[in-house]
Write a protein that holds these residues in place. Structure first.
Motif, mmCIF file in Angstrom:
data_model
loop_
_atom_site.group_PDB
_atom_site.id
_atom_site.type_symbol
_atom_site.label_atom_id
_atom_site.label_comp_id
_atom_site.label_asym_id
_atom_site.label_seq_id
_atom_site.Cartn_x
_atom_site.Cartn_y
_atom_site.Cartn_z
ATOM 1 N N LYS A 211 0.820 -1.234 0.066
ATOM 2 C CA LYS A 211 0.042 -0.147 -0.039
ATOM 3 C C LYS A 211 1.007 1.421 -0.147
ATOM 4 O O LYS A 211 0.583 2.117 -0.679
ATOM 5 C CB LYS A 211 -1.014 -0.004 1.357
ATOM 6 N N LEU A 212 2.003 1.264 0.647
ATOM 7 C CA LEU A 212 2.694 2.583 0.798
ATOM 8 C C LEU A 212 3.467 2.572 -0.451
ATOM 9 O O LEU A 212 3.811 3.997 -1.065
ATOM 10 C CB LEU A 212 3.674 2.387 2.149
ATOM 11 N N ALA A 213 4.026 1.597 -0.974
ATOM 12 C CA ALA A 213 4.801 1.859 -2.429
ATOM 13 C C ALA A 213 3.878 2.159 -3.407
ATOM 14 O O ALA A 213 4.267 2.312 -4.379
ATOM 15 C CB ALA A 213 5.525 0.394 -2.657
ATOM 16 N N SER A 214 2.609 1.612 -3.410
ATOM 17 C CA SER A 214 1.553 2.115 -4.598
ATOM 18 C C SER A 214 0.777 3.199 -4.312
ATOM 19 O O SER A 214 0.305 3.809 -5.330
ATOM 20 C CB SER A 214 0.641 0.986 -4.778
ATOM 21 N N GLY A 215 0.547 3.718 -2.977
ATOM 22 C CA GLY A 215 -0.099 4.894 -2.653
ATOM 23 C C GLY A 215 -1.632 4.619 -2.519
ATOM 24 O O GLY A 215 -2.271 5.458 -2.523
ATOM 25 N N ASN A 216 -1.815 3.283 -2.393
ATOM 26 C CA ASN A 216 -3.022 2.886 -2.485
ATOM 27 C C ASN A 216 -3.610 2.676 -1.082
ATOM 28 O O ASN A 216 -3.879 1.588 -0.484
ATOM 29 C CB ASN A 216 -3.469 1.181 -3.084
ATOM 30 N N TRP A 217 -3.747 3.718 -0.339
ATOM 31 C CA TRP A 217 -4.482 3.704 1.056
ATOM 32 C C TRP A 217 -4.723 5.166 1.195
ATOM 33 O O TRP A 217 -4.456 6.044 0.627
ATOM 34 C CB TRP A 217 -3.294 3.541 1.975
ATOM 35 N N GLY A 218 -6.064 5.139 2.123
ATOM 36 C CA GLY A 218 -6.452 6.589 2.551
ATOM 37 C C GLY A 218 -6.930 7.284 1.632
ATOM 38 O O GLY A 218 -7.021 8.512 1.395
ATOM 39 N N GLY A 219 -7.558 6.690 0.498
ATOM 40 C CA GLY A 219 -8.270 7.313 -0.518
ATOM 41 C C GLY A 219 -7.424 7.628 -1.626
ATOM 42 O O GLY A 219 -7.940 8.564 -2.652
ATOM 43 N N SER B 15 5.196 -9.311 -3.958
ATOM 44 C CA SER B 15 5.255 -8.039 -3.809
ATOM 45 C C SER B 15 5.486 -7.286 -5.335
ATOM 46 O O SER B 15 6.194 -6.541 -5.548
ATOM 47 C CB SER B 15 6.574 -7.588 -3.032
ATOM 48 N N GLU B 16 5.103 -8.233 -6.336
ATOM 49 C CA GLU B 16 5.029 -7.935 -7.682
ATOM 50 C C GLU B 16 4.329 -6.931 -8.048
ATOM 51 O O GLU B 16 3.156 -6.418 -7.356
ATOM 52 C CB GLU B 16 4.861 -9.170 -8.619
ATOM 53 N N GLY B 17 4.503 -6.251 -9.129
ATOM 54 C CA GLY B 17 3.641 -4.959 -9.534
ATOM 55 C C GLY B 17 4.490 -3.792 -9.890
ATOM 56 O O GLY B 17 5.524 -3.178 -9.268
ATOM 57 N N GLU B 18 4.390 -3.544 -11.398
ATOM 58 C CA GLU B 18 5.185 -2.492 -12.052
ATOM 59 C C GLU B 18 5.127 -1.227 -11.601
ATOM 60 O O GLU B 18 5.913 -0.174 -11.466
ATOM 61 C CB GLU B 18 4.868 -2.486 -13.473
ATOM 62 N N GLU B 19 3.825 -0.975 -10.620
ATOM 63 C CA GLU B 19 3.545 0.359 -10.107
ATOM 64 C C GLU B 19 4.205 0.628 -8.687
ATOM 65 O O GLU B 19 3.965 1.744 -8.318
ATOM 66 C CB GLU B 19 1.891 0.440 -10.085
ATOM 67 N N LEU B 20 4.770 -0.333 -8.090
ATOM 68 C CA LEU B 20 5.271 -0.302 -6.852
ATOM 69 C C LEU B 20 6.606 0.382 -6.644
ATOM 70 O O LEU B 20 7.370 0.160 -7.397
ATOM 71 C CB LEU B 20 5.446 -1.683 -6.359
ATOM 72 N N CYS B 21 6.799 1.472 -5.942
ATOM 73 C CA CYS B 21 7.831 2.171 -5.634
ATOM 74 C C CYS B 21 8.699 1.534 -4.552
ATOM 75 O O CYS B 21 8.613 1.974 -3.399
ATOM 76 C CB CYS B 21 7.609 3.808 -5.393
ATOM 77 N N LEU B 22 9.122 0.359 -4.745
ATOM 78 C CA LEU B 22 9.545 -0.488 -3.701
ATOM 79 C C LEU B 22 10.950 -1.191 -4.132
ATOM 80 O O LEU B 22 11.441 -1.498 -5.114
ATOM 81 C CB LEU B 22 8.617 -1.919 -3.822
#
Length: 265
Positions: free
Chosen positions: A129-137, A157-164
């Motif tokens: 969630k933190l690495a994708s921004g997918n939290w808190g709306g 933890s796969e996903g091209e959108e992750l800042c991880l």
């Protein structure tokens, strides 16, 4: 799997005994197969009590230890194997992410529970969630560094959108140092902290302004803060909240949140 004893499964928190009984030779054969015929390639982690397999699977290894002083140099006469199969990251962790936001990303969050409740599963969800921004709306992704010491925290933890970024196999102390000094982390995620030397490293990283989301074994806050290393972190104001984790019979998560500023200890 235990040599000369019935094998068992953990199902919904219950120990289910099977009829299968393996001897020591069969146990050692299973371990050799897991290591693809090369126990030597896994000797470093076997000496630490486990091997890490693909897809986040961890196998605890029990046997007779050969030691030089306090250092384990080999495990012999393997007597049992404990296979831990991870869950895919569920859509959980909003509550923990929101706590981090309340602290303006200065103080971190420590998740605690007895073993087997789901701390690692929750940490995986929080990191994604933190690495994708997918939290808190919906928010901006944070540069998130996962210190995956035992090769299981970064599972799913796969996903091209992750800042991880994932530091796999690094000791926690070294991983924290690299995350803060070399990877420009905005938040660090790691599992099962607690000893005094690790605590000293965490205090140093906190001085760099990088919050930590971590986990530790404990049944309640008092038990948690009775440990020397965790007490040091508490007094250094590393964590703004302590989150106790529970699950019901339907596998739903429940959180008991204690804010540091409200604790009288």
């Amino acid at each position: 799997m235990r040599a000369h004893r019935r094998c068992s499964l953990v199902v919904s928190g219950r120990n289910v005994m099977l009829d299968t009984v393996l001897d020591r030779g069969e146990i050692e054969s299973v371990l050799e197969g897991m290591c693809q015929g090369s126990l030597y390639a896994f000797s470093d982690t076997i000496n630490q009590g486990f091997i890490a397999l693909p897809d986040g699977v961890r196998v605890g290894v029990c046997g007779r230890a050969g030691c030089e002083g306090d250092r384990i140099i080999g495990i012999y006469e393997i007597s049992s194997l404990s296979v831990r199969i991870p869950h895919k990251s569920r859509d959980i962790g909003d509550e923990v992410c929101s706590l981090l936001s309340e602290f303006s990303r200065v103080e971190g969050v420590l998740i605690y529970s007895p073993p087997g409740v789901g701390k690692t599963t929750l940490l995986r969800g929080v990191a994604k969630k933190l690495a994708s921004g997918n939290w808190g709306g919906g928010r901006e992704p944070l540069r998130t560094v996962v210190i995956d010491t035992r090769g299981e925290l970064a599972f799913s933890s796969e996903g091209e959108e992750l800042c991880l970024d994932v530091l796999s196999g690094y000791p926690r102390r070294k991983g924290i140092e690299i995350a803060t000094r070399c990877l420009n982390a905005e938040v660090i995620v790691c599992d099962e902290i607690g000893d005094y030397e690790e605590a000293m490293s965490l205090v140093a990283s906190h001085n760099c302004g990088v919050p930590l989301i971590a986990s530790a074994h404990a049944g309640n806050v008092e038990q948690l803060l009775s440990r020397t290393g965790l007490r040091l972190l508490h007094e250094a104001k590393i964590f703004g909240a302590y989150v106790g984790l529970r699950r019901d019979s339907l596998n739903n998560f429940f959180y008991d949140v204690s804010l540091r500023k409200e604790l009288g200890i």
